[in-house]
Design an enzyme around this catalytic site. Structure first.
Site, PDB file in Angstrom:
ATOM      1  N   GLU A  26       0.826  -1.213   0.000  1.00  9.80           N
ATOM      2  CA  GLU A  26       0.000   0.000   0.000  1.00  9.80           C
ATOM      3  C   GLU A  26       0.863   1.268   0.000  1.00  9.80           C
ATOM      4  O   GLU A  26       0.534   2.258   0.638  1.00  9.80           O
ATOM      5  CB  GLU A  26      -0.994   0.005   1.166  1.00  9.80           C
ATOM      6  CG  GLU A  26      -2.104  -1.024   0.995  1.00  9.80           C
ATOM      7  CD  GLU A  26      -3.338  -0.726   1.830  1.00  9.80           C
ATOM      8  OE1 GLU A  26      -3.615   0.465   2.083  1.00  9.80           O
ATOM      9  OE2 GLU A  26      -4.040  -1.678   2.200  1.00  9.80           O
ATOM     10  N   HIS A  48      -1.510  -0.711  10.190  1.00 10.03           N
ATOM     11  CA  HIS A  48      -0.878  -1.996  10.492  1.00 10.03           C
ATOM     12  C   HIS A  48       0.426  -1.727  11.226  1.00 10.03           C
ATOM     13  O   HIS A  48       1.015  -0.654  11.093  1.00 10.03           O
ATOM     14  CB  HIS A  48      -0.545  -2.771   9.207  1.00 10.03           C
ATOM     15  CG  HIS A  48      -1.723  -3.408   8.541  1.00 10.03           C
ATOM     16  ND1 HIS A  48      -1.800  -4.756   8.273  1.00 10.03           N
ATOM     17  CD2 HIS A  48      -2.874  -2.875   8.074  1.00 10.03           C
ATOM     18  CE1 HIS A  48      -2.944  -5.025   7.665  1.00 10.03           C
ATOM     19  NE2 HIS A  48      -3.619  -3.904   7.536  1.00 10.03           N
TER      20      HIS A  48
END
Length: 492
Positions: free
Chosen positions: A54, A337
């Site tokens: 990402e 995350h």
């Protein structure tokens, strides 16, 4: 390149992080990713291999490269799909070869609000030489599997994610067969021991580094049915991080906080969550897998000495969850995350090491390891169910196109007899809009669904082929067991 760079290193440190760098959607994107670069550069000892997911824009990738170039001078940003693949690999050593492997099954264009299909998910592959010897090669596979939008087994994209796990498993197994160090890392969007996880650990010699050191760690969030069946006590946030390896949905991650806490944070308050709070949602979605060529990976005991050897390999020294710090000014977590970080150490087999007997090896020289036949039947049932769904979708979309085309023709004929111009205009507007929608549906049904069905046929064949091998192996094992039983009964 220095002399030390030419010699194989005693350790290789691996780092993986989903950066949450969605352009226009991720809050404080550039500020967070720039700080991620700062924090990677500050890791001591520094990482040797970094996989990012990402990381969607060249701007953010270059910002991270600028911060880390002194420790990771080599890197590759991977281009894929309409909006990119979001994958990048940074390395201490030169990248000899690189490729981007697109997944044949990867979402649906109609789910534009999810975006998996548009971003072109796949596997970023890099071949890195870390020493002078021919075998001093690491093959890196960085990926981000299709996101789960419902809990398994009701996830409508479970067939896609299973097929993607199968694809990366083939790539990693091929690298292992070449005798190279294999490192697979990324956001796999799966929980431990799920179907996708078992495929990777069964159809490759690679192993999940966290479970090598923490074999009894959680297999899902504490609130999930699969974890509740284990009847374990509710973990604290600290336990989820240190023992379960939770990288996502942690109570310590500010992006998972409730609205009240986030508003306080936005007002400038330095909100602190105690590590002893209960953490029912934390789970592990980010992984590092590795294998050392044909040898099954192991964890190196702290007391283990390295014997003189003819064959050297790699073992796991330690693994941890990292990148838990917050942005120094914004006070938010650097991503939604946390990272997973592992250290591989050069180990050795003693000179008298002997490989398994040839009867237990397959034609590639690996210990034969296949899933139970029932699991292949489960996958085939999943493929059959999803294929039937896609055939229905194809018929409906093509029928929609045909209906809209017929209505458009009817409206074109009808305008010849309507008494008022504004009625003719409405008929033409409605028919044009309807035909446009029908054409889009027709293209999706005729082209995209057709492509998806062909990919499903390929996946179906591969699973059936593996199932046949599993059946043959089981039959051979049953026959051998029967011979042993008869021999015992006959006193042999």
């Amino acid at each position: 390149m220095t002399k030390d760079d030419l010699n194989a290193p005693p350790t290789i440190r691996v780092f993986s992080l989903n950066c949450w760098g969605l352009k226009f959607l991720a809050k404080y994107r550039h500020e967070r990713l720039s700080e991620i670069g700062n924090q990677i550069a500050a890791i001591s000892p520094p990482p040797d291999i970094v996989g990012l997911q990402e990381c969607w824009t060249q701007q953010d990738y270059l910002a991270i490269r600028e911060k880390t170039e002194h420790i990771l001078p080599h890197g590759k940003f991977y281009h894929s799909g309409i909006f990119g693949g979001g994958l990048a690999i940074l390395s201490r050593w030169p990248i000899e070869e690189s490729s981007m492997w697109r997944y044949p099954l990867n979402g649906r264009p109609t789910a534009f609000f999810r975006g998996d299909w548009f971003v072109g998910k796949g596997v970023a592959c890099a071949r890195v030489r870390f020493g002078r010897r021919r075998k001093d090669v690491a093959e890196i596979f960085c990926t981000h599997l299709h996101a789960p939008y419902e809990a398994e087994p009701n996830d409508s994209y479970i067939c896609h994610r299973t097929a993607q796990a199968w694809e990366i498993a083939k790539l990693m197994r091929g690298a292992a067969e070449r005798g190279h160090l294999v490192i697979g890392l990324g956001d796999f969007n799966m929980i431990p021991l799920s179907l996708a996880h078992r495929i990777i650990e069964t159809h490759t010699p690679c192993r999940d580094v966290w479970r090598l050191l923490h074999p009894d760690s959680s297999i899902g969030a504490a609130k999930d049915p699969v974890e509740r069946k284990r009847e374990r006590p509710m973990p604290t946030a600290e336990y989820s991080i240190k023992e379960n390896g939770a990288t996502c949905d942690s109570a310590l991650n500010t992006w998972r906080w409730n609205e009240a806490h986030r508003k306080r944070l936005e007002k400038g308050e330095d909100v602190v969550i105690e590590p002893v709070v209960e953490d029912p949602r934390a789970k592990r979605l980010d992984y590092i897998f590795f294998s050392s060529g044909e040898h099954s990976p192991t964890a190196l005991s702290k007391s283990e000495s390295r014997p003189s050897a003819e064959v050297d390999t790699w073992a796991l020294q330690d693994v941890k969850v990292g990148m838990m710090m917050r942005h120094p000014e914004l006070k938010c977590s650097l991503s939604d995350h946390f990272s997973v970080e592992a250290t591989l150490v050069r180990s050795a087999y003693p000179a008298d090491y002997s490989r398994p007997s040839s009867s237990s090896l397959d034609e590639a020289g690996f210990k034969s390891s296949l899933l139970p036949v029932a699991v292949y039947d489960e996958i085939l049932g999943m493929i059959l169910k999803y294929t039937a769904r896609e055939y229905r979708q194809r018929r409906l979309r093509l029928a929609h196109f045909g209906t809209e085309l017929a209505l458009a023709i009817a409206c074109l004929i009808g305008v010849w007899w309507v008494p008022h111009n504004f009625v003719a205009f409405i008929l033409m507007l409605v028919s044009s809009l309807g035909l446009a929608a029908g054409v889009i549906d027709g293209l999706i049904g005729g082209l995209f669904v057709g492509s998806e069905l062909r990919a499903l046929r390929e996946f179906d064949w591969e699973i059936r082929n593996a199932r046949a091998k599993a059946v043959a192996e089981k039959s051979t094992g049953d026959t051998k067991a029967g011979v042993v039983t008869n021999d015992k009964q006959n006193g042999v």
